[in-house]
Design an enzyme around this catalytic site. Structure first.
Site, PDB file in Angstrom:
ATOM      1  N   ASN A 173       0.863  -1.182   0.000  1.00 27.40           N
ATOM      2  CA  ASN A 173       0.000   0.000   0.000  1.00 27.40           C
ATOM      3  C   ASN A 173       0.905   1.240   0.000  1.00 27.40           C
ATOM      4  O   ASN A 173       1.543   1.540   0.997  1.00 27.40           O
ATOM      5  CB  ASN A 173      -0.885  -0.051   1.256  1.00 27.40           C
ATOM      6  CG  ASN A 173      -1.758   1.179   1.393  1.00 27.40           C
ATOM      7  OD1 ASN A 173      -1.807   2.036   0.504  1.00 27.40           O
ATOM      8  ND2 ASN A 173      -2.453   1.273   2.516  1.00 27.40           N
ATOM      9  N   PHE A 174       0.937   1.933  -1.128  1.00 22.75           N
ATOM     10  CA  PHE A 174       1.836   3.103  -1.246  1.00 22.75           C
ATOM     11  C   PHE A 174       1.344   4.307  -0.460  1.00 22.75           C
ATOM     12  O   PHE A 174       2.105   5.224  -0.197  1.00 22.75           O
ATOM     13  CB  PHE A 174       1.973   3.515  -2.726  1.00 22.75           C
ATOM     14  CG  PHE A 174       2.931   2.670  -3.533  1.00 22.75           C
ATOM     15  CD1 PHE A 174       3.398   1.467  -3.060  1.00 22.75           C
ATOM     16  CD2 PHE A 174       3.361   3.108  -4.775  1.00 22.75           C
ATOM     17  CE1 PHE A 174       4.288   0.686  -3.811  1.00 22.75           C
ATOM     18  CE2 PHE A 174       4.253   2.354  -5.538  1.00 22.75           C
ATOM     19  CZ  PHE A 174       4.706   1.141  -5.057  1.00 22.75           C
ATOM     20  N   LYS A 175       0.046   4.330  -0.134  1.00 21.53           N
ATOM     21  CA  LYS A 175      -0.546   5.526   0.500  1.00 21.53           C
ATOM     22  C   LYS A 175      -0.232   6.740  -0.363  1.00 21.53           C
ATOM     23  O   LYS A 175      -0.330   6.656  -1.583  1.00 21.53           O
ATOM     24  CB  LYS A 175      -0.066   5.660   1.940  1.00 21.53           C
ATOM     25  CG  LYS A 175      -0.251   4.349   2.713  1.00 21.53           C
ATOM     26  CD  LYS A 175       0.000   4.446   4.166  1.00 21.53           C
ATOM     27  CE  LYS A 175      -0.274   3.092   4.812  1.00 21.53           C
ATOM     28  NZ  LYS A 175      -0.158   3.111   6.256  1.00 21.53           N
ATOM     29  N   HIS A 215      -9.809   1.009   4.809  1.00 22.34           N
ATOM     30  CA  HIS A 215      -8.515   1.225   5.464  1.00 22.34           C
ATOM     31  C   HIS A 215      -8.666   2.217   6.618  1.00 22.34           C
ATOM     32  O   HIS A 215      -9.431   3.169   6.536  1.00 22.34           O
ATOM     33  CB  HIS A 215      -7.483   1.741   4.450  1.00 22.34           C
ATOM     34  CG  HIS A 215      -6.100   1.743   5.021  1.00 22.34           C
ATOM     35  ND1 HIS A 215      -5.632   2.763   5.813  1.00 22.34           N
ATOM     36  CD2 HIS A 215      -5.106   0.826   4.957  1.00 22.34           C
ATOM     37  CE1 HIS A 215      -4.399   2.466   6.195  1.00 22.34           C
ATOM     38  NE2 HIS A 215      -4.049   1.297   5.687  1.00 22.34           N
ATOM     39  N   GLU A 261      -6.930   4.608   7.677  1.00 27.53           N
ATOM     40  CA  GLU A 261      -6.678   6.029   7.406  1.00 27.53           C
ATOM     41  C   GLU A 261      -7.887   6.672   6.736  1.00 27.53           C
ATOM     42  O   GLU A 261      -8.177   7.849   6.955  1.00 27.53           O
ATOM     43  CB  GLU A 261      -5.395   6.177   6.569  1.00 27.53           C
ATOM     44  CG  GLU A 261      -4.163   5.969   7.448  1.00 27.53           C
ATOM     45  CD  GLU A 261      -2.949   5.403   6.740  1.00 27.53           C
ATOM     46  OE1 GLU A 261      -2.900   5.416   5.502  1.00 27.53           O
ATOM     47  OE2 GLU A 261      -2.043   4.928   7.457  1.00 27.53           O
ATOM     48  N   GLU A 287      -5.874  -5.002  10.557  1.00 27.66           N
ATOM     49  CA  GLU A 287      -4.799  -4.040  10.760  1.00 27.66           C
ATOM     50  C   GLU A 287      -5.092  -3.189  11.993  1.00 27.66           C
ATOM     51  O   GLU A 287      -5.831  -2.192  11.909  1.00 27.66           O
ATOM     52  CB  GLU A 287      -4.693  -3.104   9.557  1.00 27.66           C
ATOM     53  CG  GLU A 287      -4.394  -3.791   8.251  1.00 27.66           C
ATOM     54  CD  GLU A 287      -3.797  -2.804   7.259  1.00 27.66           C
ATOM     55  OE1 GLU A 287      -2.648  -2.991   6.852  1.00 27.66           O
ATOM     56  OE2 GLU A 287      -4.487  -1.824   6.911  1.00 27.66           O
ATOM     57  N   GLY A 291       2.061   2.023  10.794  1.00 28.87           N
ATOM     58  CA  GLY A 291       3.028   3.100  10.623  1.00 28.87           C
ATOM     59  C   GLY A 291       3.730   3.513  11.906  1.00 28.87           C
ATOM     60  O   GLY A 291       4.358   4.559  11.974  1.00 28.87           O
ATOM     61  N   SER A 298       2.960  -2.395  10.549  1.00 31.35           N
ATOM     62  CA  SER A 298       4.403  -2.460  10.767  1.00 31.35           C
ATOM     63  C   SER A 298       5.027  -3.814  10.414  1.00 31.35           C
ATOM     64  O   SER A 298       5.958  -4.283  11.074  1.00 31.35           O
ATOM     65  CB  SER A 298       4.753  -2.057  12.209  1.00 31.35           C
ATOM     66  OG  SER A 298       4.363  -0.719  12.437  1.00 31.35           O
TER      67      SER A 298
END
Ligand code: PGA
Length: 235
Positions: free
Chosen positions: A7-9, A90, A92, A159, A165, A195
């Site tokens: 996942n590049f975000k 997700h 975020e 997650e 992160g 992580s």
């Protein structure tokens, strides 16, 4: 074979994404049959050459073909690049961008009807974890309200928010408890995320009921991601 996803975000440019995908694709051509997913930014979508076991997906899209939804992209834009894989739920998007469970469930339904492969994320914040396993599971079930967990193209990802992160990975016991409980109810591939890196991937993928990993930070350098795939290919 584990499922390994990057996942590049909000990282990488169009140019660096192209280089990255080409490196991973070349590696996969000869080295591995793992199921690999890469989620670049929407601006980096393109017609990439990919082997069968490598899929490019989107981190988000709006549940529409096209229309007046300023700042969003719909399936007309995804179809241009043959995208058929999406990340939904997700943390975020839930906690920073404010997506509600209702909006997430609608999005899920929309992309399910179009036959997308969906990686659907759930995970609890620290204050919920601290209340114990029962509260954590109740919180996770709430994040599945309105979601068809029998959908044949569904992959789940657990997650924990406090592990994303932060460099803090959940313990083997934490992961085991949650994954066993989810698998008892839902018979779908279940990834762990939070992580995950080259140093811990083997241990995490060896836990029963862990079918792979969704990786943010440690996936952003192609060589590191390839090392992670290499490490897991025998599992
Ligand atoms: P992380 O992110 O690997 O940087 O913890 C995981 C994720 O958000 O999917």
């Amino acid at each position: 074979m584990p499922i390994i996803a990057a996942n590049f975000k909000t990282n990488h440019t169009r140019a660096s994404t192209a280089k990255y995908i080409s490196l991973v694709n070349n590696y996969l051509k000869t080295n591995s049959t793992s199921e690999v997913y890469i989620f670049p930014t929407a601006t980096s979508l393109d017609e990439y050459e990919t082997v069968l076991n490598l899929s490019i997906g989107v981190q988000n899209a709006y549940p529409t073909k096209k229309g007046s939804f300023t700042g969003e992209i719909g399936t007309e834009q995804l179809d241009e690049f043959f995208i058929k894989t999406i990340l939904i739920g997700h943390s975020e998007r839930r906690h920073i961008l404010g997506e509600t469970q209702e909006a997430i469930a609608q999005k899920f339904q929309y992309f399910k009807e179009l036959g997308y492969k969906i990686i659907y994320c759930i995970g609890e914040p620290l204050e919920v974890k601290e209340q114990g396993l029962q509260s954590t599971l109740e919180y996770l079930w709430e994040q599945l309200v309105g979601i068809d967990t029998t959908y044949d193209k569904l992959i789940l990802a657990y997650e924990p928010v406090w592990a994303i992160g932060t460099g803090v990975t959940a313990t083997v016991e934490d992961i085991s408890n949650i994954h066993n409980a989810i698998k008892k109810e839902i018979n779908k591939p279940l990834l762990y995320g939070g992580s995950v890196n080259f140093g811990n991937i083997e241990k995490i993928c060896a836990i029963p009921n862990v079918d792979g990993a969704l990786i943010g930070t440690a996936s952003w350098v192609a060589e590191d991601f390839i090392k992670i795939i290499e490490t897991t290919k025998e599992l």
